[in-house]
Design an enzyme around this catalytic site. Structure first.
Site, short mmCIF file in Angstrom:
data_model
loop_
_atom_site.label_atom_id
_atom_site.label_comp_id
_atom_site.label_asym_id
_atom_site.label_seq_id
_atom_site.Cartn_x
_atom_site.Cartn_y
_atom_site.Cartn_z
N ASP A 172 0.81 -1.22 0.00
CA ASP A 172 0.00 0.00 0.00
C ASP A 172 0.84 1.27 0.00
O ASP A 172 0.33 2.36 0.22
CB ASP A 172 -0.97 -0.01 1.18
CG ASP A 172 -2.12 0.98 1.01
OD1 ASP A 172 -2.35 1.41 -0.14
OD2 ASP A 172 -2.78 1.32 2.00
N ASP A 210 -2.62 -5.25 -5.16
CA ASP A 210 -1.88 -3.99 -5.34
C ASP A 210 -0.38 -4.16 -5.49
O ASP A 210 0.32 -3.19 -5.75
CB ASP A 210 -2.13 -3.01 -4.19
CG ASP A 210 -3.55 -2.50 -4.14
OD1 ASP A 210 -4.23 -2.52 -5.17
OD2 ASP A 210 -3.99 -2.09 -3.07
N ASP A 362 -14.28 1.12 4.10
CA ASP A 362 -13.00 1.64 3.62
C ASP A 362 -12.46 2.71 4.56
O ASP A 362 -11.33 3.16 4.41
CB ASP A 362 -13.16 2.26 2.23
CG ASP A 362 -13.52 1.24 1.18
OD1 ASP A 362 -13.03 0.10 1.26
OD2 ASP A 362 -14.32 1.57 0.28
#
Length: 381
Positions: A172, A210, A362
């Site tokens: 991230d 990711d 989120d």
């Protein structure tokens, strides 16, 4: 939260699992850069022989920011192979061969709130369906047992678990989901222990969301080292369990161009049958299934590799497509997408999965990574 096209927030307690109902086709023009959505990821599954219970699982160990990958030795050899826009009609039919883990935040909430007027909708449309199990904390001592608890339970039921290793260093890029292994050598060792829990039955591994699409935050050398570890991870998993299906991070249709993403994926091992069964896309995001199908096929075309490579798509929240304003954090007006299934009827699309657990915030409707019943209800009704 960084502006990343699908950044997962790792927080909370145990990995969630479910499925859904419905799909999408509307909304959300594709965006040229990462604008993304990030789901919150949990993990600390109970370690056998402790039985699962209806009480909330214990929280994962505290996370600390992981350092940037260090200069590395040559990539270690894999472990020896073991023998051993318009809305489409929604459907509530669950996938019959995917495994539903018996512990998740949504199941905890359903059990604890039998009188809540939202309970029936959340229980029937979310809690009863299969979804991925995330492993987000770097705990070498327990990871094999926690993985084995899921894979053995899936095998006992004749169903296919979906596992998400999420512990790559600098995951991230310093956003909400910071954490993971302290360096890539430690990560490689963690992967070996993860692989030891895979068993011999069918299992799907969604490898490090990711990790490829968001790798531009790394230097060229760091990126090469990360890709070497990802390629190694796929080889180790498939050596440990030849029935394992491993998929690599393709981002989503609103992020990188297919050729650019495919170039990175090739470096990460996604074009090799020794390490890969294909790619995954749309994790924690909202892009329509139709857009993802077209995008994934374009990525696979650019990737090359053996003809059997396919794609899996996260359909957990894409029932109305992506918001036109690019909102990524618990945007209003989203719906559950297609039910998870291993039978899509679409060429080169191997599965629709719920990788993101619907109802986990989120960070805008609730604390990052926590189940938020109002959000879940809005998605499901």
């Amino acid at each position: 939260m960084v502006a990343a096209a699908s950044v997962v927030v790792a927080a909370g307690t145990v990995a969630g699992m479910l499925t859904a109902l419905g799909d999408e086709d509307a909304g959300g023009a594709n965006r040229a850069g990462p604008q993304a959505s990030r789901s919150v990821r949990l993990d600390a599954l109970p370690v056998p022989p402790s039985p699962y219970s209806s009480s909330s699982p214990s929280a994962e160990p505290p996370r600390s920011a992981s350092p940037s990958p260090t200069a590395r030795r040559a990539t270690p050899t894999p472990s020896p192979k073991r023998t051993s826009a318009k809305q489409e009609p929604r459907t509530a039919t669950p996938a019959t061969r995917l495994y539903r883990h018996p512990e998740s935040q949504v199941l905890d909430w359903v059990r604890a709130h039998p009188g809540d007027p939202r309970q029936d909708v959340i229980a029937s449309r979310i809690a009863g369906h299969p979804a991925a199990v995330w492993f987000t904390d770097h705990t070498p001592a327990t990871i094999t047992a926690r993985v084995r608890a899921v894979t053995s339970a899936g095998s006992a039921q004749g169903r296919v678990p979906v596992l998400v290793p999420y512990a790559i260093p600098d995951r991230d890029c310093g956003g909400h989901s910071e954490g993971g292994a302290p360096n890539l050598d430690a990560y490689d060792a963690w992967i070996d222990r993860f692989a030891a829990g895979l068993g011999s039955g069918e299992v799907i591994v969604v490898l490090e969301p990711d990790s490829v699409a968001q790798s531009a935050c790394l230097s060229a050398g760091e990126r090469a080292d990360r890709f070497a570890s990802l390629a190694r991870a796929g080889r180790v998993f498939k050596d440990a369990n030849p029935a394992a299906r491993v998929y690599y991070d393709a981002g989503h249709s609103g992020w990188h161009a297919p050729a650019k993403q495919a170039g990175w994926l090739k470096q990460a091992g996604a074009a090799s049958a020794d390490s890969s069964d294909g790619v995954f896309s749309n994790v924690s995001n909202f892009h329509t299934t139709a857009d993802e199908v077209a995008y994934d096929r374009a990525v696979l075309d650019s990737l090359g590799g053996p003809p059997g490579l396919g794609a899996v798509i996260d359909t957990s929240r894409n029932g109305n497509g992506a918001p036109s304003d690019g909102q990524w954090c618990d945007p209003v007006g989203r719906k559950l997408g297609r039910a998870p299934t291993l039978t899509t009827g679409m060429g080169r699309i191997d599965a629709y999965l719920w990788v993101k657990l619907p109802g986990e915030s989120d960070g805008c409707r609730g604390e990052p990574g926590t189940f938020t019943p109002s959000y879940a209800y809005d998605l499901a009704r």
